[in-house]
Design a protein around this motif. Structure first.
Motif, mmCIF file in Angstrom:
data_model
loop_
_atom_site.group_PDB
_atom_site.id
_atom_site.type_symbol
_atom_site.label_atom_id
_atom_site.label_comp_id
_atom_site.label_asym_id
_atom_site.label_seq_id
_atom_site.Cartn_x
_atom_site.Cartn_y
_atom_site.Cartn_z
ATOM 1 N N ARG A 434 0.861 -1.265 -0.155
ATOM 2 C CA ARG A 434 0.083 -0.027 -0.100
ATOM 3 C C ARG A 434 0.689 1.258 0.041
ATOM 4 O O ARG A 434 0.522 2.287 -0.744
ATOM 5 C CB ARG A 434 -1.142 0.250 1.095
ATOM 6 C CG ARG A 434 -2.248 -0.845 1.090
ATOM 7 C CD ARG A 434 -3.340 -0.705 2.281
ATOM 8 N NE ARG A 434 -2.901 -0.710 3.431
ATOM 9 C CZ ARG A 434 -2.694 -1.683 4.146
ATOM 10 N NH1 ARG A 434 -3.260 -3.166 3.658
ATOM 11 N NH2 ARG A 434 -2.282 -1.842 5.472
ATOM 12 N N THR A 435 1.950 1.264 0.726
ATOM 13 C CA THR A 435 2.837 2.366 0.819
ATOM 14 C C THR A 435 3.492 2.619 -0.667
ATOM 15 O O THR A 435 3.491 3.564 -1.160
ATOM 16 C CB THR A 435 4.098 2.180 1.765
ATOM 17 O OG1 THR A 435 3.350 2.046 3.070
ATOM 18 C CG2 THR A 435 4.991 3.213 1.693
ATOM 19 N N GLU A 438 0.780 4.256 -2.744
ATOM 20 C CA GLU A 438 0.716 5.726 -2.283
ATOM 21 C C GLU A 438 1.790 6.540 -2.889
ATOM 22 O O GLU A 438 1.656 7.617 -3.395
ATOM 23 C CB GLU A 438 0.516 5.785 -0.823
ATOM 24 C CG GLU A 438 -0.454 5.211 -0.468
ATOM 25 C CD GLU A 438 -0.416 5.148 1.310
ATOM 26 O OE1 GLU A 438 0.512 5.562 1.680
ATOM 27 O OE2 GLU A 438 -1.503 4.619 1.961
ATOM 28 N N ALA A 441 0.942 6.755 -6.936
ATOM 29 C CA ALA A 441 0.130 7.893 -7.002
ATOM 30 C C ALA A 441 0.456 9.385 -7.027
ATOM 31 O O ALA A 441 0.141 10.043 -7.712
ATOM 32 C CB ALA A 441 -0.929 7.615 -6.104
ATOM 33 N N ALA A 442 1.362 9.552 -5.679
ATOM 34 C CA ALA A 442 1.802 10.975 -5.508
ATOM 35 C C ALA A 442 2.903 11.282 -6.793
ATOM 36 O O ALA A 442 2.601 12.502 -7.235
ATOM 37 C CB ALA A 442 2.705 10.756 -4.181
#
Length: 451
Positions: A434-435, A438, A441-442
């Motif tokens: 998940r990290t 993220e 996505a950033a």
């Protein structure tokens, strides 16, 4: 003939004097009497006839101006009333106010005309020249005032053209809008009758249709009673409401069939889930036997939770069936939605226990697949962070570096422990992925923003 004697001459002269005296007296009297007495007429007598005629002509002209002004006012009033009934703009309000001012002037000019006419009897034999002249002057003045007001009224009427065009456009919508509303009501009635013919009561739809009856009465009374704007608004509202009723009535047979299908389907699903729930205890038993407490402790309430949800689902199914029998369609639909939610919750709990056992068995047999899956996600995020850069942005590099360390720590803990906590390992790998997601996505968000 014998010549008169002196005596005769004297007698003749005396007789002539006697005859001539009355004639001279009469002539003198004639010269002293007014000519009007003798029938020859005076200057004021014949001018009186001209003044009467002028006054009568002025009266006729004033009457014509009065009737022209009255007709013009009626025509403009019709236009203004139409604008007032349709338009609600500042321009319309100004037009109404200006017409009110002009109407006051019309009333004043008309009142002056009536007073002038009533003040002078031009048919009277006693009308003298002075009175006739005064009547002519007053009537001429009144006529000029009437014509002046009419000219202003005509100019005002010319300014109404844009407002009239919009008002006429609105009025052209009125009849079709009312017709559409009535046709929609007829369609709703027919659809409701068709549904009832199939044994469907549709009481709620019938009540909604009955509530539109007062609105139909107002539509029949027309814009003359309720105004153009309100009638248009009412027609649109009735049309929308009636169309909704018609649509629901037309769908009612299919809605009943759909509820029947859902009742049968959810009953089948409830029984199937009740059978599956019986497998949870064996699954928990194996989890307790093979894995540490942390791997199964949160699943202890699954059997009770599933049984309770299934019991509630069965009760709600019975309520839905009663609502269907009583044709309370919204209630039946709501109860079925509750049943679905309860079964979803129970299904998730039952499936979660089985899935937990399967996942733990797989990672206990070979944890490398899970590790490789996680490292692949991290490498993909790292490549994206370095794309077009000699050094990564710290905002992206720091969490990725920490994530790599977390993978190493999780693998080491798994290898070193006598009783590995495989569930902690799985949840840690999922958190690391998940990290990585993220960070990806950033980075994409920064690229999209040009940063």
């Amino acid at each position: 003939m014998r010549a008169p004697t002196p005596v005769h001459r004297g007698a003749t002269d005396a007789l002539g004097a006697l005859i001539a005296a009355p004639l001279l007296a009469t002539a003198a009297l004639v010269t002293l009497l007014p000519t009007s007495f003798l029938g020859g007429g005076t200057r004021s007598w014949w001018r009186r006839g001209d003044n009467r005629g002028d006054a009568l002509a002025a009266k006729d002209a004033a009457a014509e101006a009065f009737y022209e002004l009255d007709s013009a006012q009626r025509e403009v009033r019709i236009s203004v009333e139409m604008i007032e009934a349709v338009e609600d703009s500042p321009a319309a309000h100004r037009a109404v106010a200006e017409f009110a001012t002009l109407s006051q002037r019309v009333d004043e000019a008309s009142h002056a005309y009536i007073e002038a006419v009533d003040a002078h009897d031009l048919t009277s034999e006693e009308l003298d020249a002075g009175a006739a002249a005064r009547a002519r002057r007053e009537l001429t003045k009144v006529c000029d005032e009437l014509r002046g007001v009419k000219a202003d009224l005509d100019r005002f009427a010319g300014t109404l053209a844009p407002l009239l065009e919009r008002a006429e456009a609105e009025l052209s919508r009125l009849v079709p809008a009312v017709d559409r509303a009535k046709q929609a009501l007829l369609g709703a009635t027919e659809a409701l009758d068709a549904a009832r013919a199939l044994g469907l009561r549709a009481d709620d739809l019938a009540a909604r249709l009955a509530a539109l009856a007062p609105e139909l009465t107002k539509l029949n009374q027309g814009a003359g009673v309720h105004g153009v704007r309100d009638t248009l608004r009412r027609a649109e509202e009735v049309h929308t409401a009636a169309e909704a009723i018609r649509g629901e009535a037309a769908r009612l047979p299919e809605r009943a069939r759909e509820i029947d299908r859902r009742l049968a389907s959810l009953r089948t699903r409830t029984e199937a889930l009740a059978n599956r729930a019986q497998t949870v205890d064996p699954v928990l038993s194996e989890l307790r036997r093979r894995y540490t407490v942390s791997c199964w402790q949160d699943l202890q309430q699954v059997p009770e939770r599933a049984a309770h949800a299934i019991e509630q689902a069965r009760a709600k199914l019975e309520e839905a069936a009663r609502a269907r029998a009583e044709q309370r369609w919204p209630d039946a639909t709501a109860q079925l939605a509750t049943v679905r939610a309860l079964l979803n919750d129970a299904d998730e709990a039952v499936s979660g226990a089985a899935s937990r056992l399967q996942a733990l068995n797989e990672v206990a047999k070979d944890p490398s697949a899970e590790v490789e899956r996680t490292r692949f996600a991290l490498r993909d995020a790292q490549r994206l962070a370095m794309a077009g850069r000699s050094t990564p942005d710290p905002r992206h590099a720091v969490p990725l570096d920490r994530a790599v360390s977390r993978v190493d720590l999780a693998v080491a803990a798994l290898e070193e422990g006598r009783h590995p906590d495989y569930w902690h390992f799985l949840t840690e790998m999922a958190a690391i992925r998940r990290t990585a997601g993220e960070v990806v996505a950033a980075i994409r968000e920064d690229l999209a923003a040009g940063r």
